[in-house]
Enzyme design. Structure first.
Site, PDB file in Angstrom:
ATOM      1  N   ASP A 217      -3.457 -26.876  10.651  1.00 56.35           N
ATOM      2  CA  ASP A 217      -3.426 -25.443  10.948  1.00 56.35           C
ATOM      3  C   ASP A 217      -3.953 -25.152  12.357  1.00 56.35           C
ATOM      4  O   ASP A 217      -3.475 -24.247  13.047  1.00 56.35           O
ATOM      5  CB  ASP A 217      -4.267 -24.704   9.891  1.00 56.35           C
TER       6      ASP A 217
ATOM      7  N   THR B  84      -1.646 -23.141  14.970  1.00 59.48           N
ATOM      8  CA  THR B  84      -2.079 -21.819  15.431  1.00 59.48           C
ATOM      9  C   THR B  84      -2.414 -21.831  16.922  1.00 59.48           C
ATOM     10  O   THR B  84      -2.069 -20.888  17.640  1.00 59.48           O
ATOM     11  CB  THR B  84      -3.298 -21.341  14.603  1.00 59.48           C
TER      12      THR B  84
ATOM     13  N   LYS C  44     -10.224 -21.995  12.423  1.00 56.70           N
ATOM     14  CA  LYS C  44      -9.156 -22.291  13.392  1.00 56.70           C
ATOM     15  C   LYS C  44      -8.691 -21.011  14.082  1.00 56.70           C
ATOM     16  O   LYS C  44      -8.182 -21.055  15.209  1.00 56.70           O
ATOM     17  CB  LYS C  44      -8.003 -23.063  12.737  1.00 56.70           C
TER      18      LYS C  44
ATOM     19  N   ARG D 226       0.832  -1.218   0.000  1.00 56.71           N
ATOM     20  CA  ARG D 226       0.000   0.000   0.000  1.00 56.71           C
ATOM     21  C   ARG D 226       0.855   1.252   0.000  1.00 56.71           C
ATOM     22  O   ARG D 226       0.533   2.241  -0.628  1.00 56.71           O
ATOM     23  CB  ARG D 226      -0.871   0.021   1.262  1.00 56.71           C
TER      24      ARG D 226
ATOM     25  N   ALA E 289       3.982 -17.326   9.298  1.00 60.09           N
ATOM     26  CA  ALA E 289       4.821 -16.684   8.278  1.00 60.09           C
ATOM     27  C   ALA E 289       6.326 -16.730   8.586  1.00 60.09           C
ATOM     28  O   ALA E 289       7.124 -17.108   7.726  1.00 60.09           O
ATOM     29  CB  ALA E 289       4.363 -15.242   8.097  1.00 60.09           C
TER      30      ALA E 289
ATOM     31  N   ARG F  30      -0.982 -14.612  15.962  1.00 64.48           N
ATOM     32  CA  ARG F  30      -1.597 -13.353  16.396  1.00 64.48           C
ATOM     33  C   ARG F  30      -2.936 -13.618  17.074  1.00 64.48           C
ATOM     34  O   ARG F  30      -3.311 -12.947  18.016  1.00 64.48           O
ATOM     35  CB  ARG F  30      -1.798 -12.386  15.208  1.00 64.48           C
TER      36      ARG F  30
ATOM     37  N   TYR G 100       7.116  -5.827   8.494  1.00 64.41           N
ATOM     38  CA  TYR G 100       6.382  -7.047   8.843  1.00 64.41           C
ATOM     39  C   TYR G 100       7.248  -8.293   9.038  1.00 64.41           C
ATOM     40  O   TYR G 100       6.830  -9.223   9.708  1.00 64.41           O
ATOM     41  CB  TYR G 100       5.296  -7.331   7.792  1.00 64.41           C
TER      42      TYR G 100
HETATM   43  N1  LIG Z   1       0.899 -14.111   9.081  1.00 64.78           N
HETATM   44  C1  LIG Z   1       0.709 -15.404   8.974  1.00 64.78           C
HETATM   45  O1  LIG Z   1       1.451 -16.173   9.591  1.00 64.78           O
HETATM   46  C2  LIG Z   1      -0.376 -15.936   8.101  1.00 64.78           C
HETATM   47  C3  LIG Z   1      -1.428 -15.153   7.682  1.00 64.78           C
HETATM   48  N2  LIG Z   1      -2.406 -15.681   6.902  1.00 64.78           N
HETATM   49  C4  LIG Z   1      -3.514 -14.870   6.431  1.00 64.78           C
HETATM   50  O2  LIG Z   1      -3.039 -13.975   5.439  1.00 64.78           O
HETATM   51  C5  LIG Z   1      -3.845 -12.794   5.408  1.00 64.78           C
HETATM   52  C6  LIG Z   1      -2.945 -11.586   5.423  1.00 64.78           C
HETATM   53  O3  LIG Z   1      -2.283 -11.593   6.662  1.00 64.78           O
HETATM   54  P1  LIG Z   1      -0.801 -11.089   6.929  1.00 64.78           P
HETATM   55  O4  LIG Z   1       0.023 -11.061   5.716  1.00 64.78           O
HETATM   56  O5  LIG Z   1      -0.313 -11.874   8.068  1.00 64.78           O
HETATM   57  O6  LIG Z   1      -1.124  -9.623   7.373  1.00 64.78           O
HETATM   58  P2  LIG Z   1      -0.392  -8.680   8.411  1.00 64.78           P
HETATM   59  O7  LIG Z   1      -1.229  -8.563   9.611  1.00 64.78           O
HETATM   60  O8  LIG Z   1       1.028  -9.067   8.584  1.00 64.78           O
HETATM   61  O9  LIG Z   1      -0.438  -7.327   7.629  1.00 64.78           O
HETATM   62  C7  LIG Z   1      -1.583  -6.865   7.047  1.00 64.78           C
HETATM   63  C8  LIG Z   1      -1.225  -6.439   5.635  1.00 64.78           C
HETATM   64  O10 LIG Z   1      -2.404  -6.026   4.990  1.00 64.78           O
HETATM   65  C9  LIG Z   1      -2.322  -4.655   4.702  1.00 64.78           C
HETATM   66  N3  LIG Z   1      -3.634  -4.086   4.935  1.00 64.78           N
HETATM   67  C10 LIG Z   1      -4.271  -3.906   6.093  1.00 64.78           C
HETATM   68  N4  LIG Z   1      -5.473  -3.340   5.869  1.00 64.78           N
HETATM   69  C11 LIG Z   1      -5.543  -3.171   4.544  1.00 64.78           C
HETATM   70  C12 LIG Z   1      -6.492  -2.602   3.691  1.00 64.78           C
HETATM   71  N5  LIG Z   1      -7.629  -2.110   4.148  1.00 64.78           N
HETATM   72  N6  LIG Z   1      -6.207  -2.602   2.384  1.00 64.78           N
HETATM   73  C13 LIG Z   1      -5.061  -3.101   1.901  1.00 64.78           C
HETATM   74  N7  LIG Z   1      -4.124  -3.634   2.642  1.00 64.78           N
HETATM   75  C14 LIG Z   1      -4.374  -3.663   3.961  1.00 64.78           C
HETATM   76  C15 LIG Z   1      -1.282  -4.088   5.618  1.00 64.78           C
HETATM   77  O11 LIG Z   1      -0.730  -2.910   5.077  1.00 64.78           O
HETATM   78  C16 LIG Z   1      -0.304  -5.241   5.624  1.00 64.78           C
HETATM   79  O12 LIG Z   1       0.457  -5.238   4.455  1.00 64.78           O
HETATM   80  C17 LIG Z   1      -4.783 -12.909   6.623  1.00 64.78           C
HETATM   81  O13 LIG Z   1      -6.039 -13.341   6.194  1.00 64.78           O
HETATM   82  C18 LIG Z   1      -4.138 -13.978   7.495  1.00 64.78           C
HETATM   83  O14 LIG Z   1      -5.098 -14.699   8.253  1.00 64.78           O
HETATM   84  C19 LIG Z   1      -2.359 -16.964   6.480  1.00 64.78           C
HETATM   85  C20 LIG Z   1      -1.318 -17.772   6.840  1.00 64.78           C
HETATM   86  C21 LIG Z   1      -0.254 -17.323   7.677  1.00 64.78           C
HETATM   87  O1  LIG Z   2      -2.738 -18.752   9.726  1.00 63.51           O
HETATM   88  C1  LIG Z   2      -1.736 -18.772  10.399  1.00 63.51           C
HETATM   89  C2  LIG Z   2      -0.889 -19.976  10.509  1.00 63.51           C
HETATM   90  O2  LIG Z   2      -1.240 -20.947   9.590  1.00 63.51           O
HETATM   91  C3  LIG Z   2      -1.340 -17.575  11.163  1.00 63.51           C
HETATM   92  O3  LIG Z   2      -2.104 -17.464  12.286  1.00 63.51           O
HETATM   93  P1  LIG Z   2      -2.259 -16.051  13.023  1.00 63.51           P
HETATM   94  O4  LIG Z   2      -2.979 -15.145  12.063  1.00 63.51           O
HETATM   95  O5  LIG Z   2      -3.016 -16.341  14.262  1.00 63.51           O
HETATM   96  O6  LIG Z   2      -0.863 -15.557  13.294  1.00 63.51           O
END
Ligand SMILES: NC(=O)C1=CN([C@@H]2O[C@H](COP(=O)(O)OP(=O)(O)OC[C@H]3O[C@@H](n4cnc5c(N)ncnc54)[C@H](O)[C@@H]3O)[C@@H](O)[C@H]2O)C=CC1
Ligand SMILES: O=C(CO)COP(=O)(O)O
Length: 332
Positions: A244, A248, A191, A32, A140, A255, A49
Site C-alpha cells: 500500500d 499510494t 502510509k 448519506r 478505488a 488523494r 465519486y
Molecule cells: N478511495 C480509495 O482509493 C481508498 C480509500 N480507502 C479508505 O476508505 C475510507 C473511505 O474513503 P473513500 O470511500 O475514498 O471516501 P471519499 O473521500 O471518496 O468519500 C467520502 C465518503 O464518506 C462520506 N462522508 C464524509 N463525511 C462523512 C460523515 N461525517 N458521515 C458519513 N459519511 C461521511 C461522504 O459522503 C462520501 O460518501 C477512508 O478511510 C480511506 O482512507 C481505502 C482504500 C482505498
Molecule cells: O488507500 C488508498 C490506496 O490503497 C487510497 O489512498 P488515498 O486515500 O491517498 O487516495
C-alpha cells in the site's frame, strides 16, 4: 447467498461494493444523501465519486441505514475514520447480532488515538473476534475498472476472515487472510502520512531518489511503531504495508499524495483542502494521531513529525526537508 451492507458511498465504498457484487454477494449500499442513493439504484453509477464506472445492476442503495443493514452477514464500514464513531453510534441498534464488521477506513482517531477496530469494539460492544479490517494497495478507480489487485483481510477469527475472503474474491481482486489486525490497520493509517511526505517532495520538484528514500525510511518508522504496538513485521512487509505504501506514494490518483504535492508546490492547507472537493485525505488528520501514538510508545517517527508540523504548525516544506536532513547521522 452472503448479504453485505456497505455503509458509505464514497469512492472506495462504491468500488468495494462492485467487487462484492462481482463475487456474487448480495449488496445494499448506504449513502448519506437520498439523491446519491437513487442515482446508484436507478442509473447504476456513482456520479459523484466514481463517474463513468458502470455498477452491477444487482446493487441497490438507500439512505436509510436500517434498510441497508437488514439481514446483513457482513457490515462494511466505508466512511472516513474521523466520522466512524458518530456514524456507528447511529447504526449500532440496527446491526444484526452476529454480523461481521469489516472496516475499510485507513486512519487513527484523533484524541483517543484508537485504531478503527478499537473504535468499532468500543461503540458497538461487539467482541473483537467479530471485527475485521481490509487493507492493501487498493486505489478505488483502478479496482472499479477491473485492474488486478490484491488485498489483506485481517481478523482474529480466521473463520470470519475466510467468510469475507469468499465474499470478495473475483477474477481481478485477490484477497489474502491474516490474523494481524494491528499490523493491517497501522500499515493503512501510516502510509497515508508517508504519501503526504512523498507528495510534498514531488511538489518541490524532487525525483525518484528522494521518493524512494522517503518510502523506505517511512517503512522503517511504520515498522517501529507497528511492532511496538504488537504487530508482526511480516504484515508490514506485505500488501498492507509495503504494497500500500508503494501504491499510494507513487500514484497521482492518491488523494494523500496529491494533497502533499499541492503543499510542496506552494499551496496553502486551505487551498489544498478546497481542491480535494470533499474527498478525504486521511493522513492530514492521522499525522497528528500517529505522532501522538508514537510519542506515547517512545517511538521515533521523524517523517510523520515533519508532516504534522507542515500540516498543523505552519512549518514550510523546505524547512521540513532541512530539519530531516539535519538530523544526527546514524547507522541504518
Ligand atoms: N478511495 C480509495 O482509493 C481508498 C480509500 N480507502 C479508505 O476508505 C475510507 C473511505 O474513503 P473513500 O470511500 O475514498 O471516501 P471519499 O473521500 O471518496 O468519500 C467520502 C465518503 O464518506 C462520506 N462522508 C464524509 N463525511 C462523512 C460523515 N461525517 N458521515 C458519513 N459519511 C461521511 C461522504 O459522503 C462520501 O460518501 C477512508 O478511510 C480511506 O482512507 C481505502 C482504500 C482505498
Ligand atoms: O488507500 C488508498 C490506496 O490503497 C487510497 O489512498 P488515498 O486515500 O491517498 O487516495
Amino acid at each position: 447467498m452472503t448479504r453485505a451492507a456497505v455503509l458509505g458511498s464514497g469512492s472506495w465504498g462504491t468500488a468495494f461494493a462492485k467487487v462484492l457484487a462481482d463475487a456474487g454477494t448480495d449488496v445494499t449500499m448506504w449513502a448519506r444523501r437520498d439523491e446519491l442513493a437513487s442515482t446508484i439504484s436507478d442509473k447504476h453509477e456513482n456520479t459523484d465519486y466514481l463517474p463513468g464506472i458502470s455498477l452491477p445492476t444487482s446493487i441497490s442503495a438507500t439512505s436509510d441505514p436500517s434498510t441497508a443493514l437488514d439481514g446483513a452477514d457482513i457490515v462494511v464500514l466505508a466512511v472516513p475514520s474521523q466520522s466512524l464513531r458518530a456514524n456507528l453510534a447511529e447504526w449500532t441498534e440496527s446491526i444484526p447480532a452476529d454480523a461481521t464488521l469489516l472496516s475499510l477506513a485507513k486512519g487513527i482517531e484523533t484524541g483517543t488515538l484508537l485504531r478503527m477496530s478499537q473504535v468499532i469494539a468500543q461503540v458497538t460492544g461487539a467482541d473483537p473476534s467479530r471485527i475485521a479490517s481490509l487493507s492493501g494497495p487498493n486505489l478505488a478507480r483502478p479496482i472499479a475498472e477491473g485492474q488486478p489487485a490484491a488485498t489483506v483481510i485481517a481478523c482474529s477469527d480466521s473463520r470470519r476472515a475466510l467468510e469475507i475472503q469468499k465474499s470478495c474474491a473475483t477474477g481481478y481482486f485477490r484477497p489474502y487472510t491474516n490474523t494481524d489486525v494491528i499490523g493491517c490497520e497501522i500499515g493503512g493509517a501510516c502510509k497515508n502520512v508517508i504519501a503526504l511526505a512523498c507528495g510534498m517532495a514531488s511538489g518541490v520538484g524532487y525525483g525518484e531518489n528522494t521518493l524512494a528514500s522517503i518510502m523506505t525510511r517511512g517503512l522503517a518508522e511504520i515498522i517501529r511503531l507497528g511492532t511496538a504496538l504488537g504487530a508482526s513485521a511480516s504484515t508490514l512487509a506485505g500488501l498492507a504495508g509495503v504494497g500500500d505504501l508503494v501504491a499510494t506514494c507513487s500514484s497521482t490518483l492518491s488523494r494523500n499524495r496529491t494533497f502533499g504535492e499541492r503543499l510542496g508546490s506552494g499551496g496553502s492547507m486551505e487551498s489544498a483542502q478546497k481542491a480535494a472537493h470533499g474527498q478525504v485525505a486521511e493522513g492530514v488528520k492521522s499525522c497528528t494521531s500517529v505522532r501522538a501514538l508514537a510519542e506515547s510508545y517512545d517511538v521515533e517517527m521523524p517523517l510523520t513529525e515533519a508532516v504534522h508540523r507542515v500540516c498543523h504548525e505552519g512549518l514550510s516544506v523546505p524547512d521540513a526537508v532541512g530539519h530531516l536532513l539535519g538530523r544526527r547521522i546514524k547507522p541504518e
